[in-house]
Design an enzyme around this catalytic site. Structure first.
Site: not given
Length: 276
Positions: A121, A261, A263
């Site tokens: 974080c 996403f 990939r």
């Protein structure tokens, strides 16, 4: 004077594979993780868990992302503090003090995040989109990426992840031109640190103001990564994992192309447009 140790730590490991256990007698390469305290004018700004290496880039990128500096010219010097020593009396290189130029406003309690950040974080203290937007000073140049380039860049990021190939446990950030030209890749156990390192690299090489560039991350697209991309003036952020709701909202507000996403042979476009 002792030198900063950038070697990859090794650990003995017992591995279970195909139903049986084996002992790795050569030891296993693991990712280094150590704290780095960043001070500005002697005042602690943050302590982050990071992979040692490219610490000056990390500090410059972090201070820029927080709106405390605008360019490398705002920094008079940055040095490891000699008093930060370990049990062996050697410099740990885990305390970095940045001296700002006289014309740079000193940080105040209102814009400091006096917390320890872990390797997962990076955002603490900048709590709203309005706060981030008020600090930005680099415009975003809209671009339309081709689907082919979107799918190509994460693979090219992976090809430059040297430490990941050894350890399997480290994030990476890379910067590309809009035509796919590779600029820089940096790795770190913290995804936000990896982003700060590439931003710091561009800043120290006086090329942060070049428009139309793409930030590619090996991680998810979280709020703090979108924040860093916007503050640095990137046109697009491509991540191989998920995007958070606040990241999408902030990207839409700023005009940042946001893709997640990305990939294999798929990706999700959350903000911006494609060149179809």
């Amino acid at each position: 004077m002792a030198r900063l140790n950038l070697s990859t730590p090794m650990a003995k490991v017992i591995r279970r594979e195909d139903g049986s256990f084996t002992v790795n007698r050569r030891s296993d390469a693991i990712t280094a993780e150590e704290p780095l305290e960043i001070r500005m004018g002697g005042q602690t700004i943050t302590t982050t868990m990071r992979t040692p290496g490219h610490d000056l880039e990390l500090a410059h990128g972090f201070l820029h992302s927080e709106g405390l500096i605008r360019s490398a010219a705002d920094v008079e010097n940055a040095r490891y503090c000699a008093g930060a020593t370990g049990p062996d009396g050697q410099n740990t290189y885990n305390l970095l003090d940045v001296q700002q130029q006289l014309f740079v406003k000193a940080p105040t309690l209102d814009n400091l995040r006096l917390t320890t950040t872990n390797s997962a974080c990076g955002v603490c203290g900048s709590t709203s989109i309005e706060t981030i937007m008020s600090k930005r000073h680099r415009p975003i140049t809209p671009i339309k990426l081709s689907p082919e380039l979107v799918l190509e860049l994460p693979q090219r990021l992976r090809e430059n992840q040297k430490q990941f190939k050894r350890t399997g446990g480290i994030h990476a950030a890379a910067v590309f031109e809009s035509d796919g030209t590779h600029i820089v890749t940096r790795e770190d156990i913290g995804r936000h640190n990896a982003a700060d390192k590439v931003i710091g690299h561009l800043m120290l090489n006086d090329s942060l103001d070049t428009p139309g560039r793409i930030l590619v991350m090996s991680s998810r697209a979280s709020f703090e990564l979108v924040q860093k991309a916007i503050m640095a003036g990137f046109s697009a952020l491509i991540a191989v994992s998920a995007a958070s709701s606040l990241a999408v909202e902030m990207a839409e507000e700023a005009g940042l192309t946001l893709i997640a996403f990305a990939r294999d042979d798929r990706f999700n476009l959350y903000a911006g447009e494609l060149d179809m």
